[in-house]
Design an enzyme around this catalytic site. Structure first.
Site, PDB file in Angstrom:
ATOM      1  N   ASP A 290       0.866  -1.162   0.000  1.00 20.66           N
ATOM      2  CA  ASP A 290       0.000   0.000   0.000  1.00 20.66           C
ATOM      3  C   ASP A 290       0.917   1.231   0.000  1.00 20.66           C
ATOM      4  O   ASP A 290       2.139   1.121   0.138  1.00 20.66           O
ATOM      5  CB  ASP A 290      -0.980  -0.004   1.181  1.00 20.66           C
ATOM      6  CG  ASP A 290      -2.216   0.838   0.859  1.00 20.66           C
ATOM      7  OD1 ASP A 290      -2.169   1.619  -0.115  1.00 20.66           O
ATOM      8  OD2 ASP A 290      -3.230   0.739   1.568  1.00 20.66           O
TER       9      ASP A 290
HETATM   10  C1  BGC Z   1      -5.135   3.105  -0.009  1.00 21.91           C
HETATM   11  C2  BGC Z   1      -5.313   2.008  -1.033  1.00 21.91           C
HETATM   12  C3  BGC Z   1      -5.235   2.581  -2.429  1.00 21.91           C
HETATM   13  C4  BGC Z   1      -3.924   3.301  -2.580  1.00 21.91           C
HETATM   14  C5  BGC Z   1      -3.720   3.876  -3.964  1.00 21.91           C
HETATM   15  C6  BGC Z   1      -3.921   3.962  -0.290  1.00 21.91           C
HETATM   16  O1  BGC Z   1      -3.903   5.077   0.513  1.00 21.91           O
HETATM   17  O2  BGC Z   1      -5.045   2.531   1.275  1.00 21.91           O
HETATM   18  O3  BGC Z   1      -6.544   1.365  -0.828  1.00 21.91           O
HETATM   19  O4  BGC Z   1      -5.379   1.575  -3.368  1.00 21.91           O
HETATM   20  O5  BGC Z   1      -3.870   4.363  -1.642  1.00 21.91           O
HETATM   21  O6  BGC Z   1      -4.590   4.896  -4.243  1.00 21.91           O
END
Ligand code: BGC
Length: 742
Positions: A290
């Site tokens: 993440d």
């Molecule tokens: C979130 C994810 C997301 C990623 C990319 C993160 O802050 O937890 O769910 O896919 O950002 O946007």
């Protein structure tokens, strides 16, 4: 005997001798993907390999998408092999061109994006869609999202989010399928099917990314990013299965979660990323972190600096670094120092390349950059129709005193509330490339379906009173037959980093609704929110309540369809609605305890100031008709371990309009080597019953359905007595006992 192919691959390892000729042959599209991957890998420098493990975001400026100059240079040098948040064909095409024309190896980029509930045509938030209990509809929604996004340059989506959560304080419950593991698994599979379509490599298919692995939905106190700690038994029983279901359904990629589990951050957790994911489940795709979650392991306090965090992650089995640039900055050095073996790096790169080959990007790097498709697919009429259909299926009728709903089309409505004539909130959080101007507001939706007057006055803002607003709303109510109050959260009050310690309606809205109820006119409350709310006063006093979540582009039309009875609501809650935040976590599949709840005995597991029961239980939802159930009938009262048990039940539509019912089957193992839930969902069927019609339904329970993690942590059944329960919600079930023998 070694085959020609084995020999071929073997030769690749001696590229010093054969490089030129082998590459020329192996790049031929007719070669098997694995051979092409190995051949390419063989030509790569360590830095180029690490570039394939690097993922950067682009930005969105006032005039459209933009990219930082440094990132462009990184693409050119091969230091960045993947992007996210880059979309629209023109923009993607230019970046892809740089990758395939200006880099040494011409490896195409992956383009990722959060297509969570639609790209341009926005569907209900995932929690809302889960309330439909309609797997075909959910799959269709994901299919439309992938069709549109893949027409806008994208080939990878960060979905489905399959985190089970029992805590409505956690803002991200809006992105998941709610509290139940069984329902969560089925929905996870449906979403993967929808995103990836029949085959990765099709022009309208994207790579799915199951997230956030693992147990991100169980942060302590519902606070986002917080610690997760629970027994392995609970972890495996409730939280892990949806990730596994999505992986087994073929999900190409997996995203790590921000949280730690049992003291080890997921992003550095080898037990999760290698032992369970790859060894137990056989996952062959790649794992992406993440957003900066490698870097954050330093804050977690399990590693001293980012370089070592990268080593921890790679060695754990994490292939791609999202936005942290840790691999890019330090991994080559770690390899040279022997902290990370290049074999592991190669494995990670192979996983990434394999999917780029499978997508067909080497043959046609622009296959997702089709201006014609971009023009015709996005927000097309069939997509809007699909969104309207899924939206109305997602609505849950929570209360309907004296059958005040559906309204006659002649009813004069006083429409109030900050969400009544609002479009900006309807697309909810994680709204892709959705544009709120494309949405149908509730006011528009109602007016489109009635010739009677729909009077409108917002009455208040989201959080503050409006000068004279309440008086105006009251005056409007006096002139109308019925009040429809559209109230709830703002979209950004749920989603990431949007935990709430208070899950009630903003006070000014609740006060207005209660004031309007005093006028004596029936008040129908339409809720919009991304999580279960606690609203006991409204629950008690409103004439009718419709939970509509955030329905997306077609919200107003779908709500009007239900308000006027053109569609009979059939949604059921995928998550328990508590009476108060003090009951949280409250969920249906609890254990009995040694002192089960007894309202007349203080010394039982209970509150002294609240009942244990929630406001509305899991699986609850009313219809404009009523349904009757016979007692569940097993095909045998005693069955042998390994045999399939069949349960029959006849469900009747006992009302005067056609309607759909979600028939739910729950199981309880009465005596186990460990305590077992008082009920667990193990099956459901959504059926349409004409007024007066009855249908006999059959459910099957096999050994796997009755298995659990026993005292010794082996997964299996324990013969003995079971209770089988069937009904229209988890709080109202008919029961029968059966016995399993050895
Ligand atoms: C979130 C994810 C997301 C990623 C990319 C993160 O802050 O937890 O769910 O896919 O950002 O946007």
């Amino acid at each position: 005997m070694i085959t020609y192919r084995q020999l071929f691959i073997f030769l690749l390892f001696f590229k010093g001798l054969f490089a030129g000729e082998v590459s020329a042959q192996i790049y031929r599209p007719s070669a098997a993907i694995e051979e092409r991957v190995l051949s390419l890998l063989d030509d790569m420098t360590l830095e180029e390999k690490i570039g394939q493990l690097t993922l950067y975001t682009t930005d969105w400026g006032a005039t459209g998408p933009t990219i930082r100059e440094g990132y462009k240079n990184d693409i050119r040098s091969g230091a960045c092999g993947n992007l996210f948040n880059s979309h629209t064909v023109g923009f993607v095409r230019e970046l892809q061109r740089i990758a395939v024309e200006e880099t040494r190896l011409k490896i195409p980029l992956l383009f990722g994006f959060d297509v969570i509930h639609g790209y341009k045509t926005i569907f209900p938030i995932p929690l809302g869609e889960a309330a439909s209990w309609d797997l075909a509809a959910i799959e269709k929604s994901a299919r439309v999202g992938a069709t549109e996004a893949s027409a806008a340059g994208l080939n990878w989506t960060f979905a489905p989010m399959v985190d089970i959560s029992r805590d409505p304080r956690w803002g991200r419950v809006m992105e998941g399928a709610g509290e139940d593991t069984y329902l969560g698994c089925r929905i996870a599979e449906a979403r993967v099917r929808g995103i990836q379509g029949p085959k990765i490599g099709n022009t309208d298919a994207m790579l799915a990314c199951v997230k956030h692995y693992a147990a991100y939905g169980a942060p302590l106190a519902g606070r986002d990013y917080n610690t997760v700690d629970m027994s392995e038994r609970f972890f495996r029983e409730y939280y892990l299965p949806p990730y596994e279901a999505a992986v087994r359904a073929g999900a190409a990629t997996v995203m790590t979660s921000f949280n730690d589990y049992d003291g080890v951050p997921a992003t550095g957790n080898k037990y999760l990323m290698t032992d369970i994911l790859r060894k137990e489940w056989g996952f062959r795709g790649f794992v992406v972190t993440d957003y900066t979650s490698i870097n954050e392991m330093v804050n977690h306090g399990v590693i001293a600096n980012e370089k070592e965090a990268g080593e921890l992650a790679l060695n754990a089995g994490v292939d791609m670094d999202m936005q942290g640039a840790v691999y890019q900055r330090f991994l080559a050095q770690s390899v040279r120092e022997g902290k990370v073996s290049e074999i592991l790096v190669d494995e990670a790169v192979r996983r990434v390349l394999r999917l780029k080959f499978e997508l067909g990007l080497f043959e046609n790097p622009y296959k997702f950059c089709d201006e014609t498709r971009e023009k015709t697919e996005l927000l097309s009429a069939p997509h809007r129709t699909a969104a309207r259909e899924v939206s109305r299926k997602s609505i849950v009728l929570l209360k309907n005193e004296k059958n005040v709903l559906p309204l006659k089309k002649t009813a004069k409505i006083a429409l109030v509330g900050p969400l009544a004539d609002n479009k900006t909130e309807l697309i909810g959080n994680w709204n892709g490339a959705g544009n709120s101007n494309d949405c149908i507001s509730v006011l528009e939706g109602l007016r489109a379906q009635t010739k009677a007057e729909v009077l409108f006055e917002s009455g208040c803002e989201f959080f503050v009173a409006k000068n004279g607003g309440l008086e105006a709303a009251r005056a409007l109510a006096q002139q109308a037959d019925v009040v429809v109050a559209v109230v709830g959260e703002q979209a950004m009050m749920s989603g990431e980093a949007a935990a709430r310690a208070d899950i009630s309606l903003p006070a000014v809205q609740e006060d207005m609704v209660l004031e309007l109820i005093k006028t004596g006119k029936p008040v129908i409350v339409i809720l919009m929110n991304g999580r279960p709310l606690a609203l006991p006063k409204i629950a008690e006093n409103a004439a009718a309540i419709l939970e509509t979540w955030w329905l997306g582009t077609e919200a107003g039309n779908a709500i009007a369809d239900v308000v006027y009875g053109d569609y009979n609501p059939s949604g059921k809650l995928p998550m328990t609605f508590p009476r108060s935040v003090g009951q949280v976590p409250v969920f249906y599949n609890e254990r009995n305890t040694g002192r089960p709840y007894d309202p007349n005995s203080k010394w039982t597991s209970r509150y002294i100031d609240s009942p244990n029961s929630p406001q509305w239980p899991f699986g609850f939802g009313l219809s404009y008709t009523t349904f009757g159930y016979t007692e569940p009938k097993p095909d045998k009262a005693v069955f042998k371990k390994g045999e399939t048990l069949q349960i029959a039940v006849t469900v009747s539509n006992t009302g005067s309009v056609d309607g759909e019912e979600v028939v739910q089957l729950y199981v309880r193992d009465l005596v186990g080597s460990v305590t077992r839930p008082v009920k667990e969902l193990k099956g459901f069927q959504k059926v349409l019953l004409r007024a007066g019609e009855s249908k006999k339904l059959t459910f099957k329970l096999n050994e796997h359905d009755l298995s659990f993690f026993r005292r010794d942590m082996t997964f299996g059944v324990e013969p003995g007595e079971y209770e089988i329960m069937v009904g229209g919600n988890s709080g109202d079930l008919k029961r029968v006992k059966v016995r399993m023998t050895e």
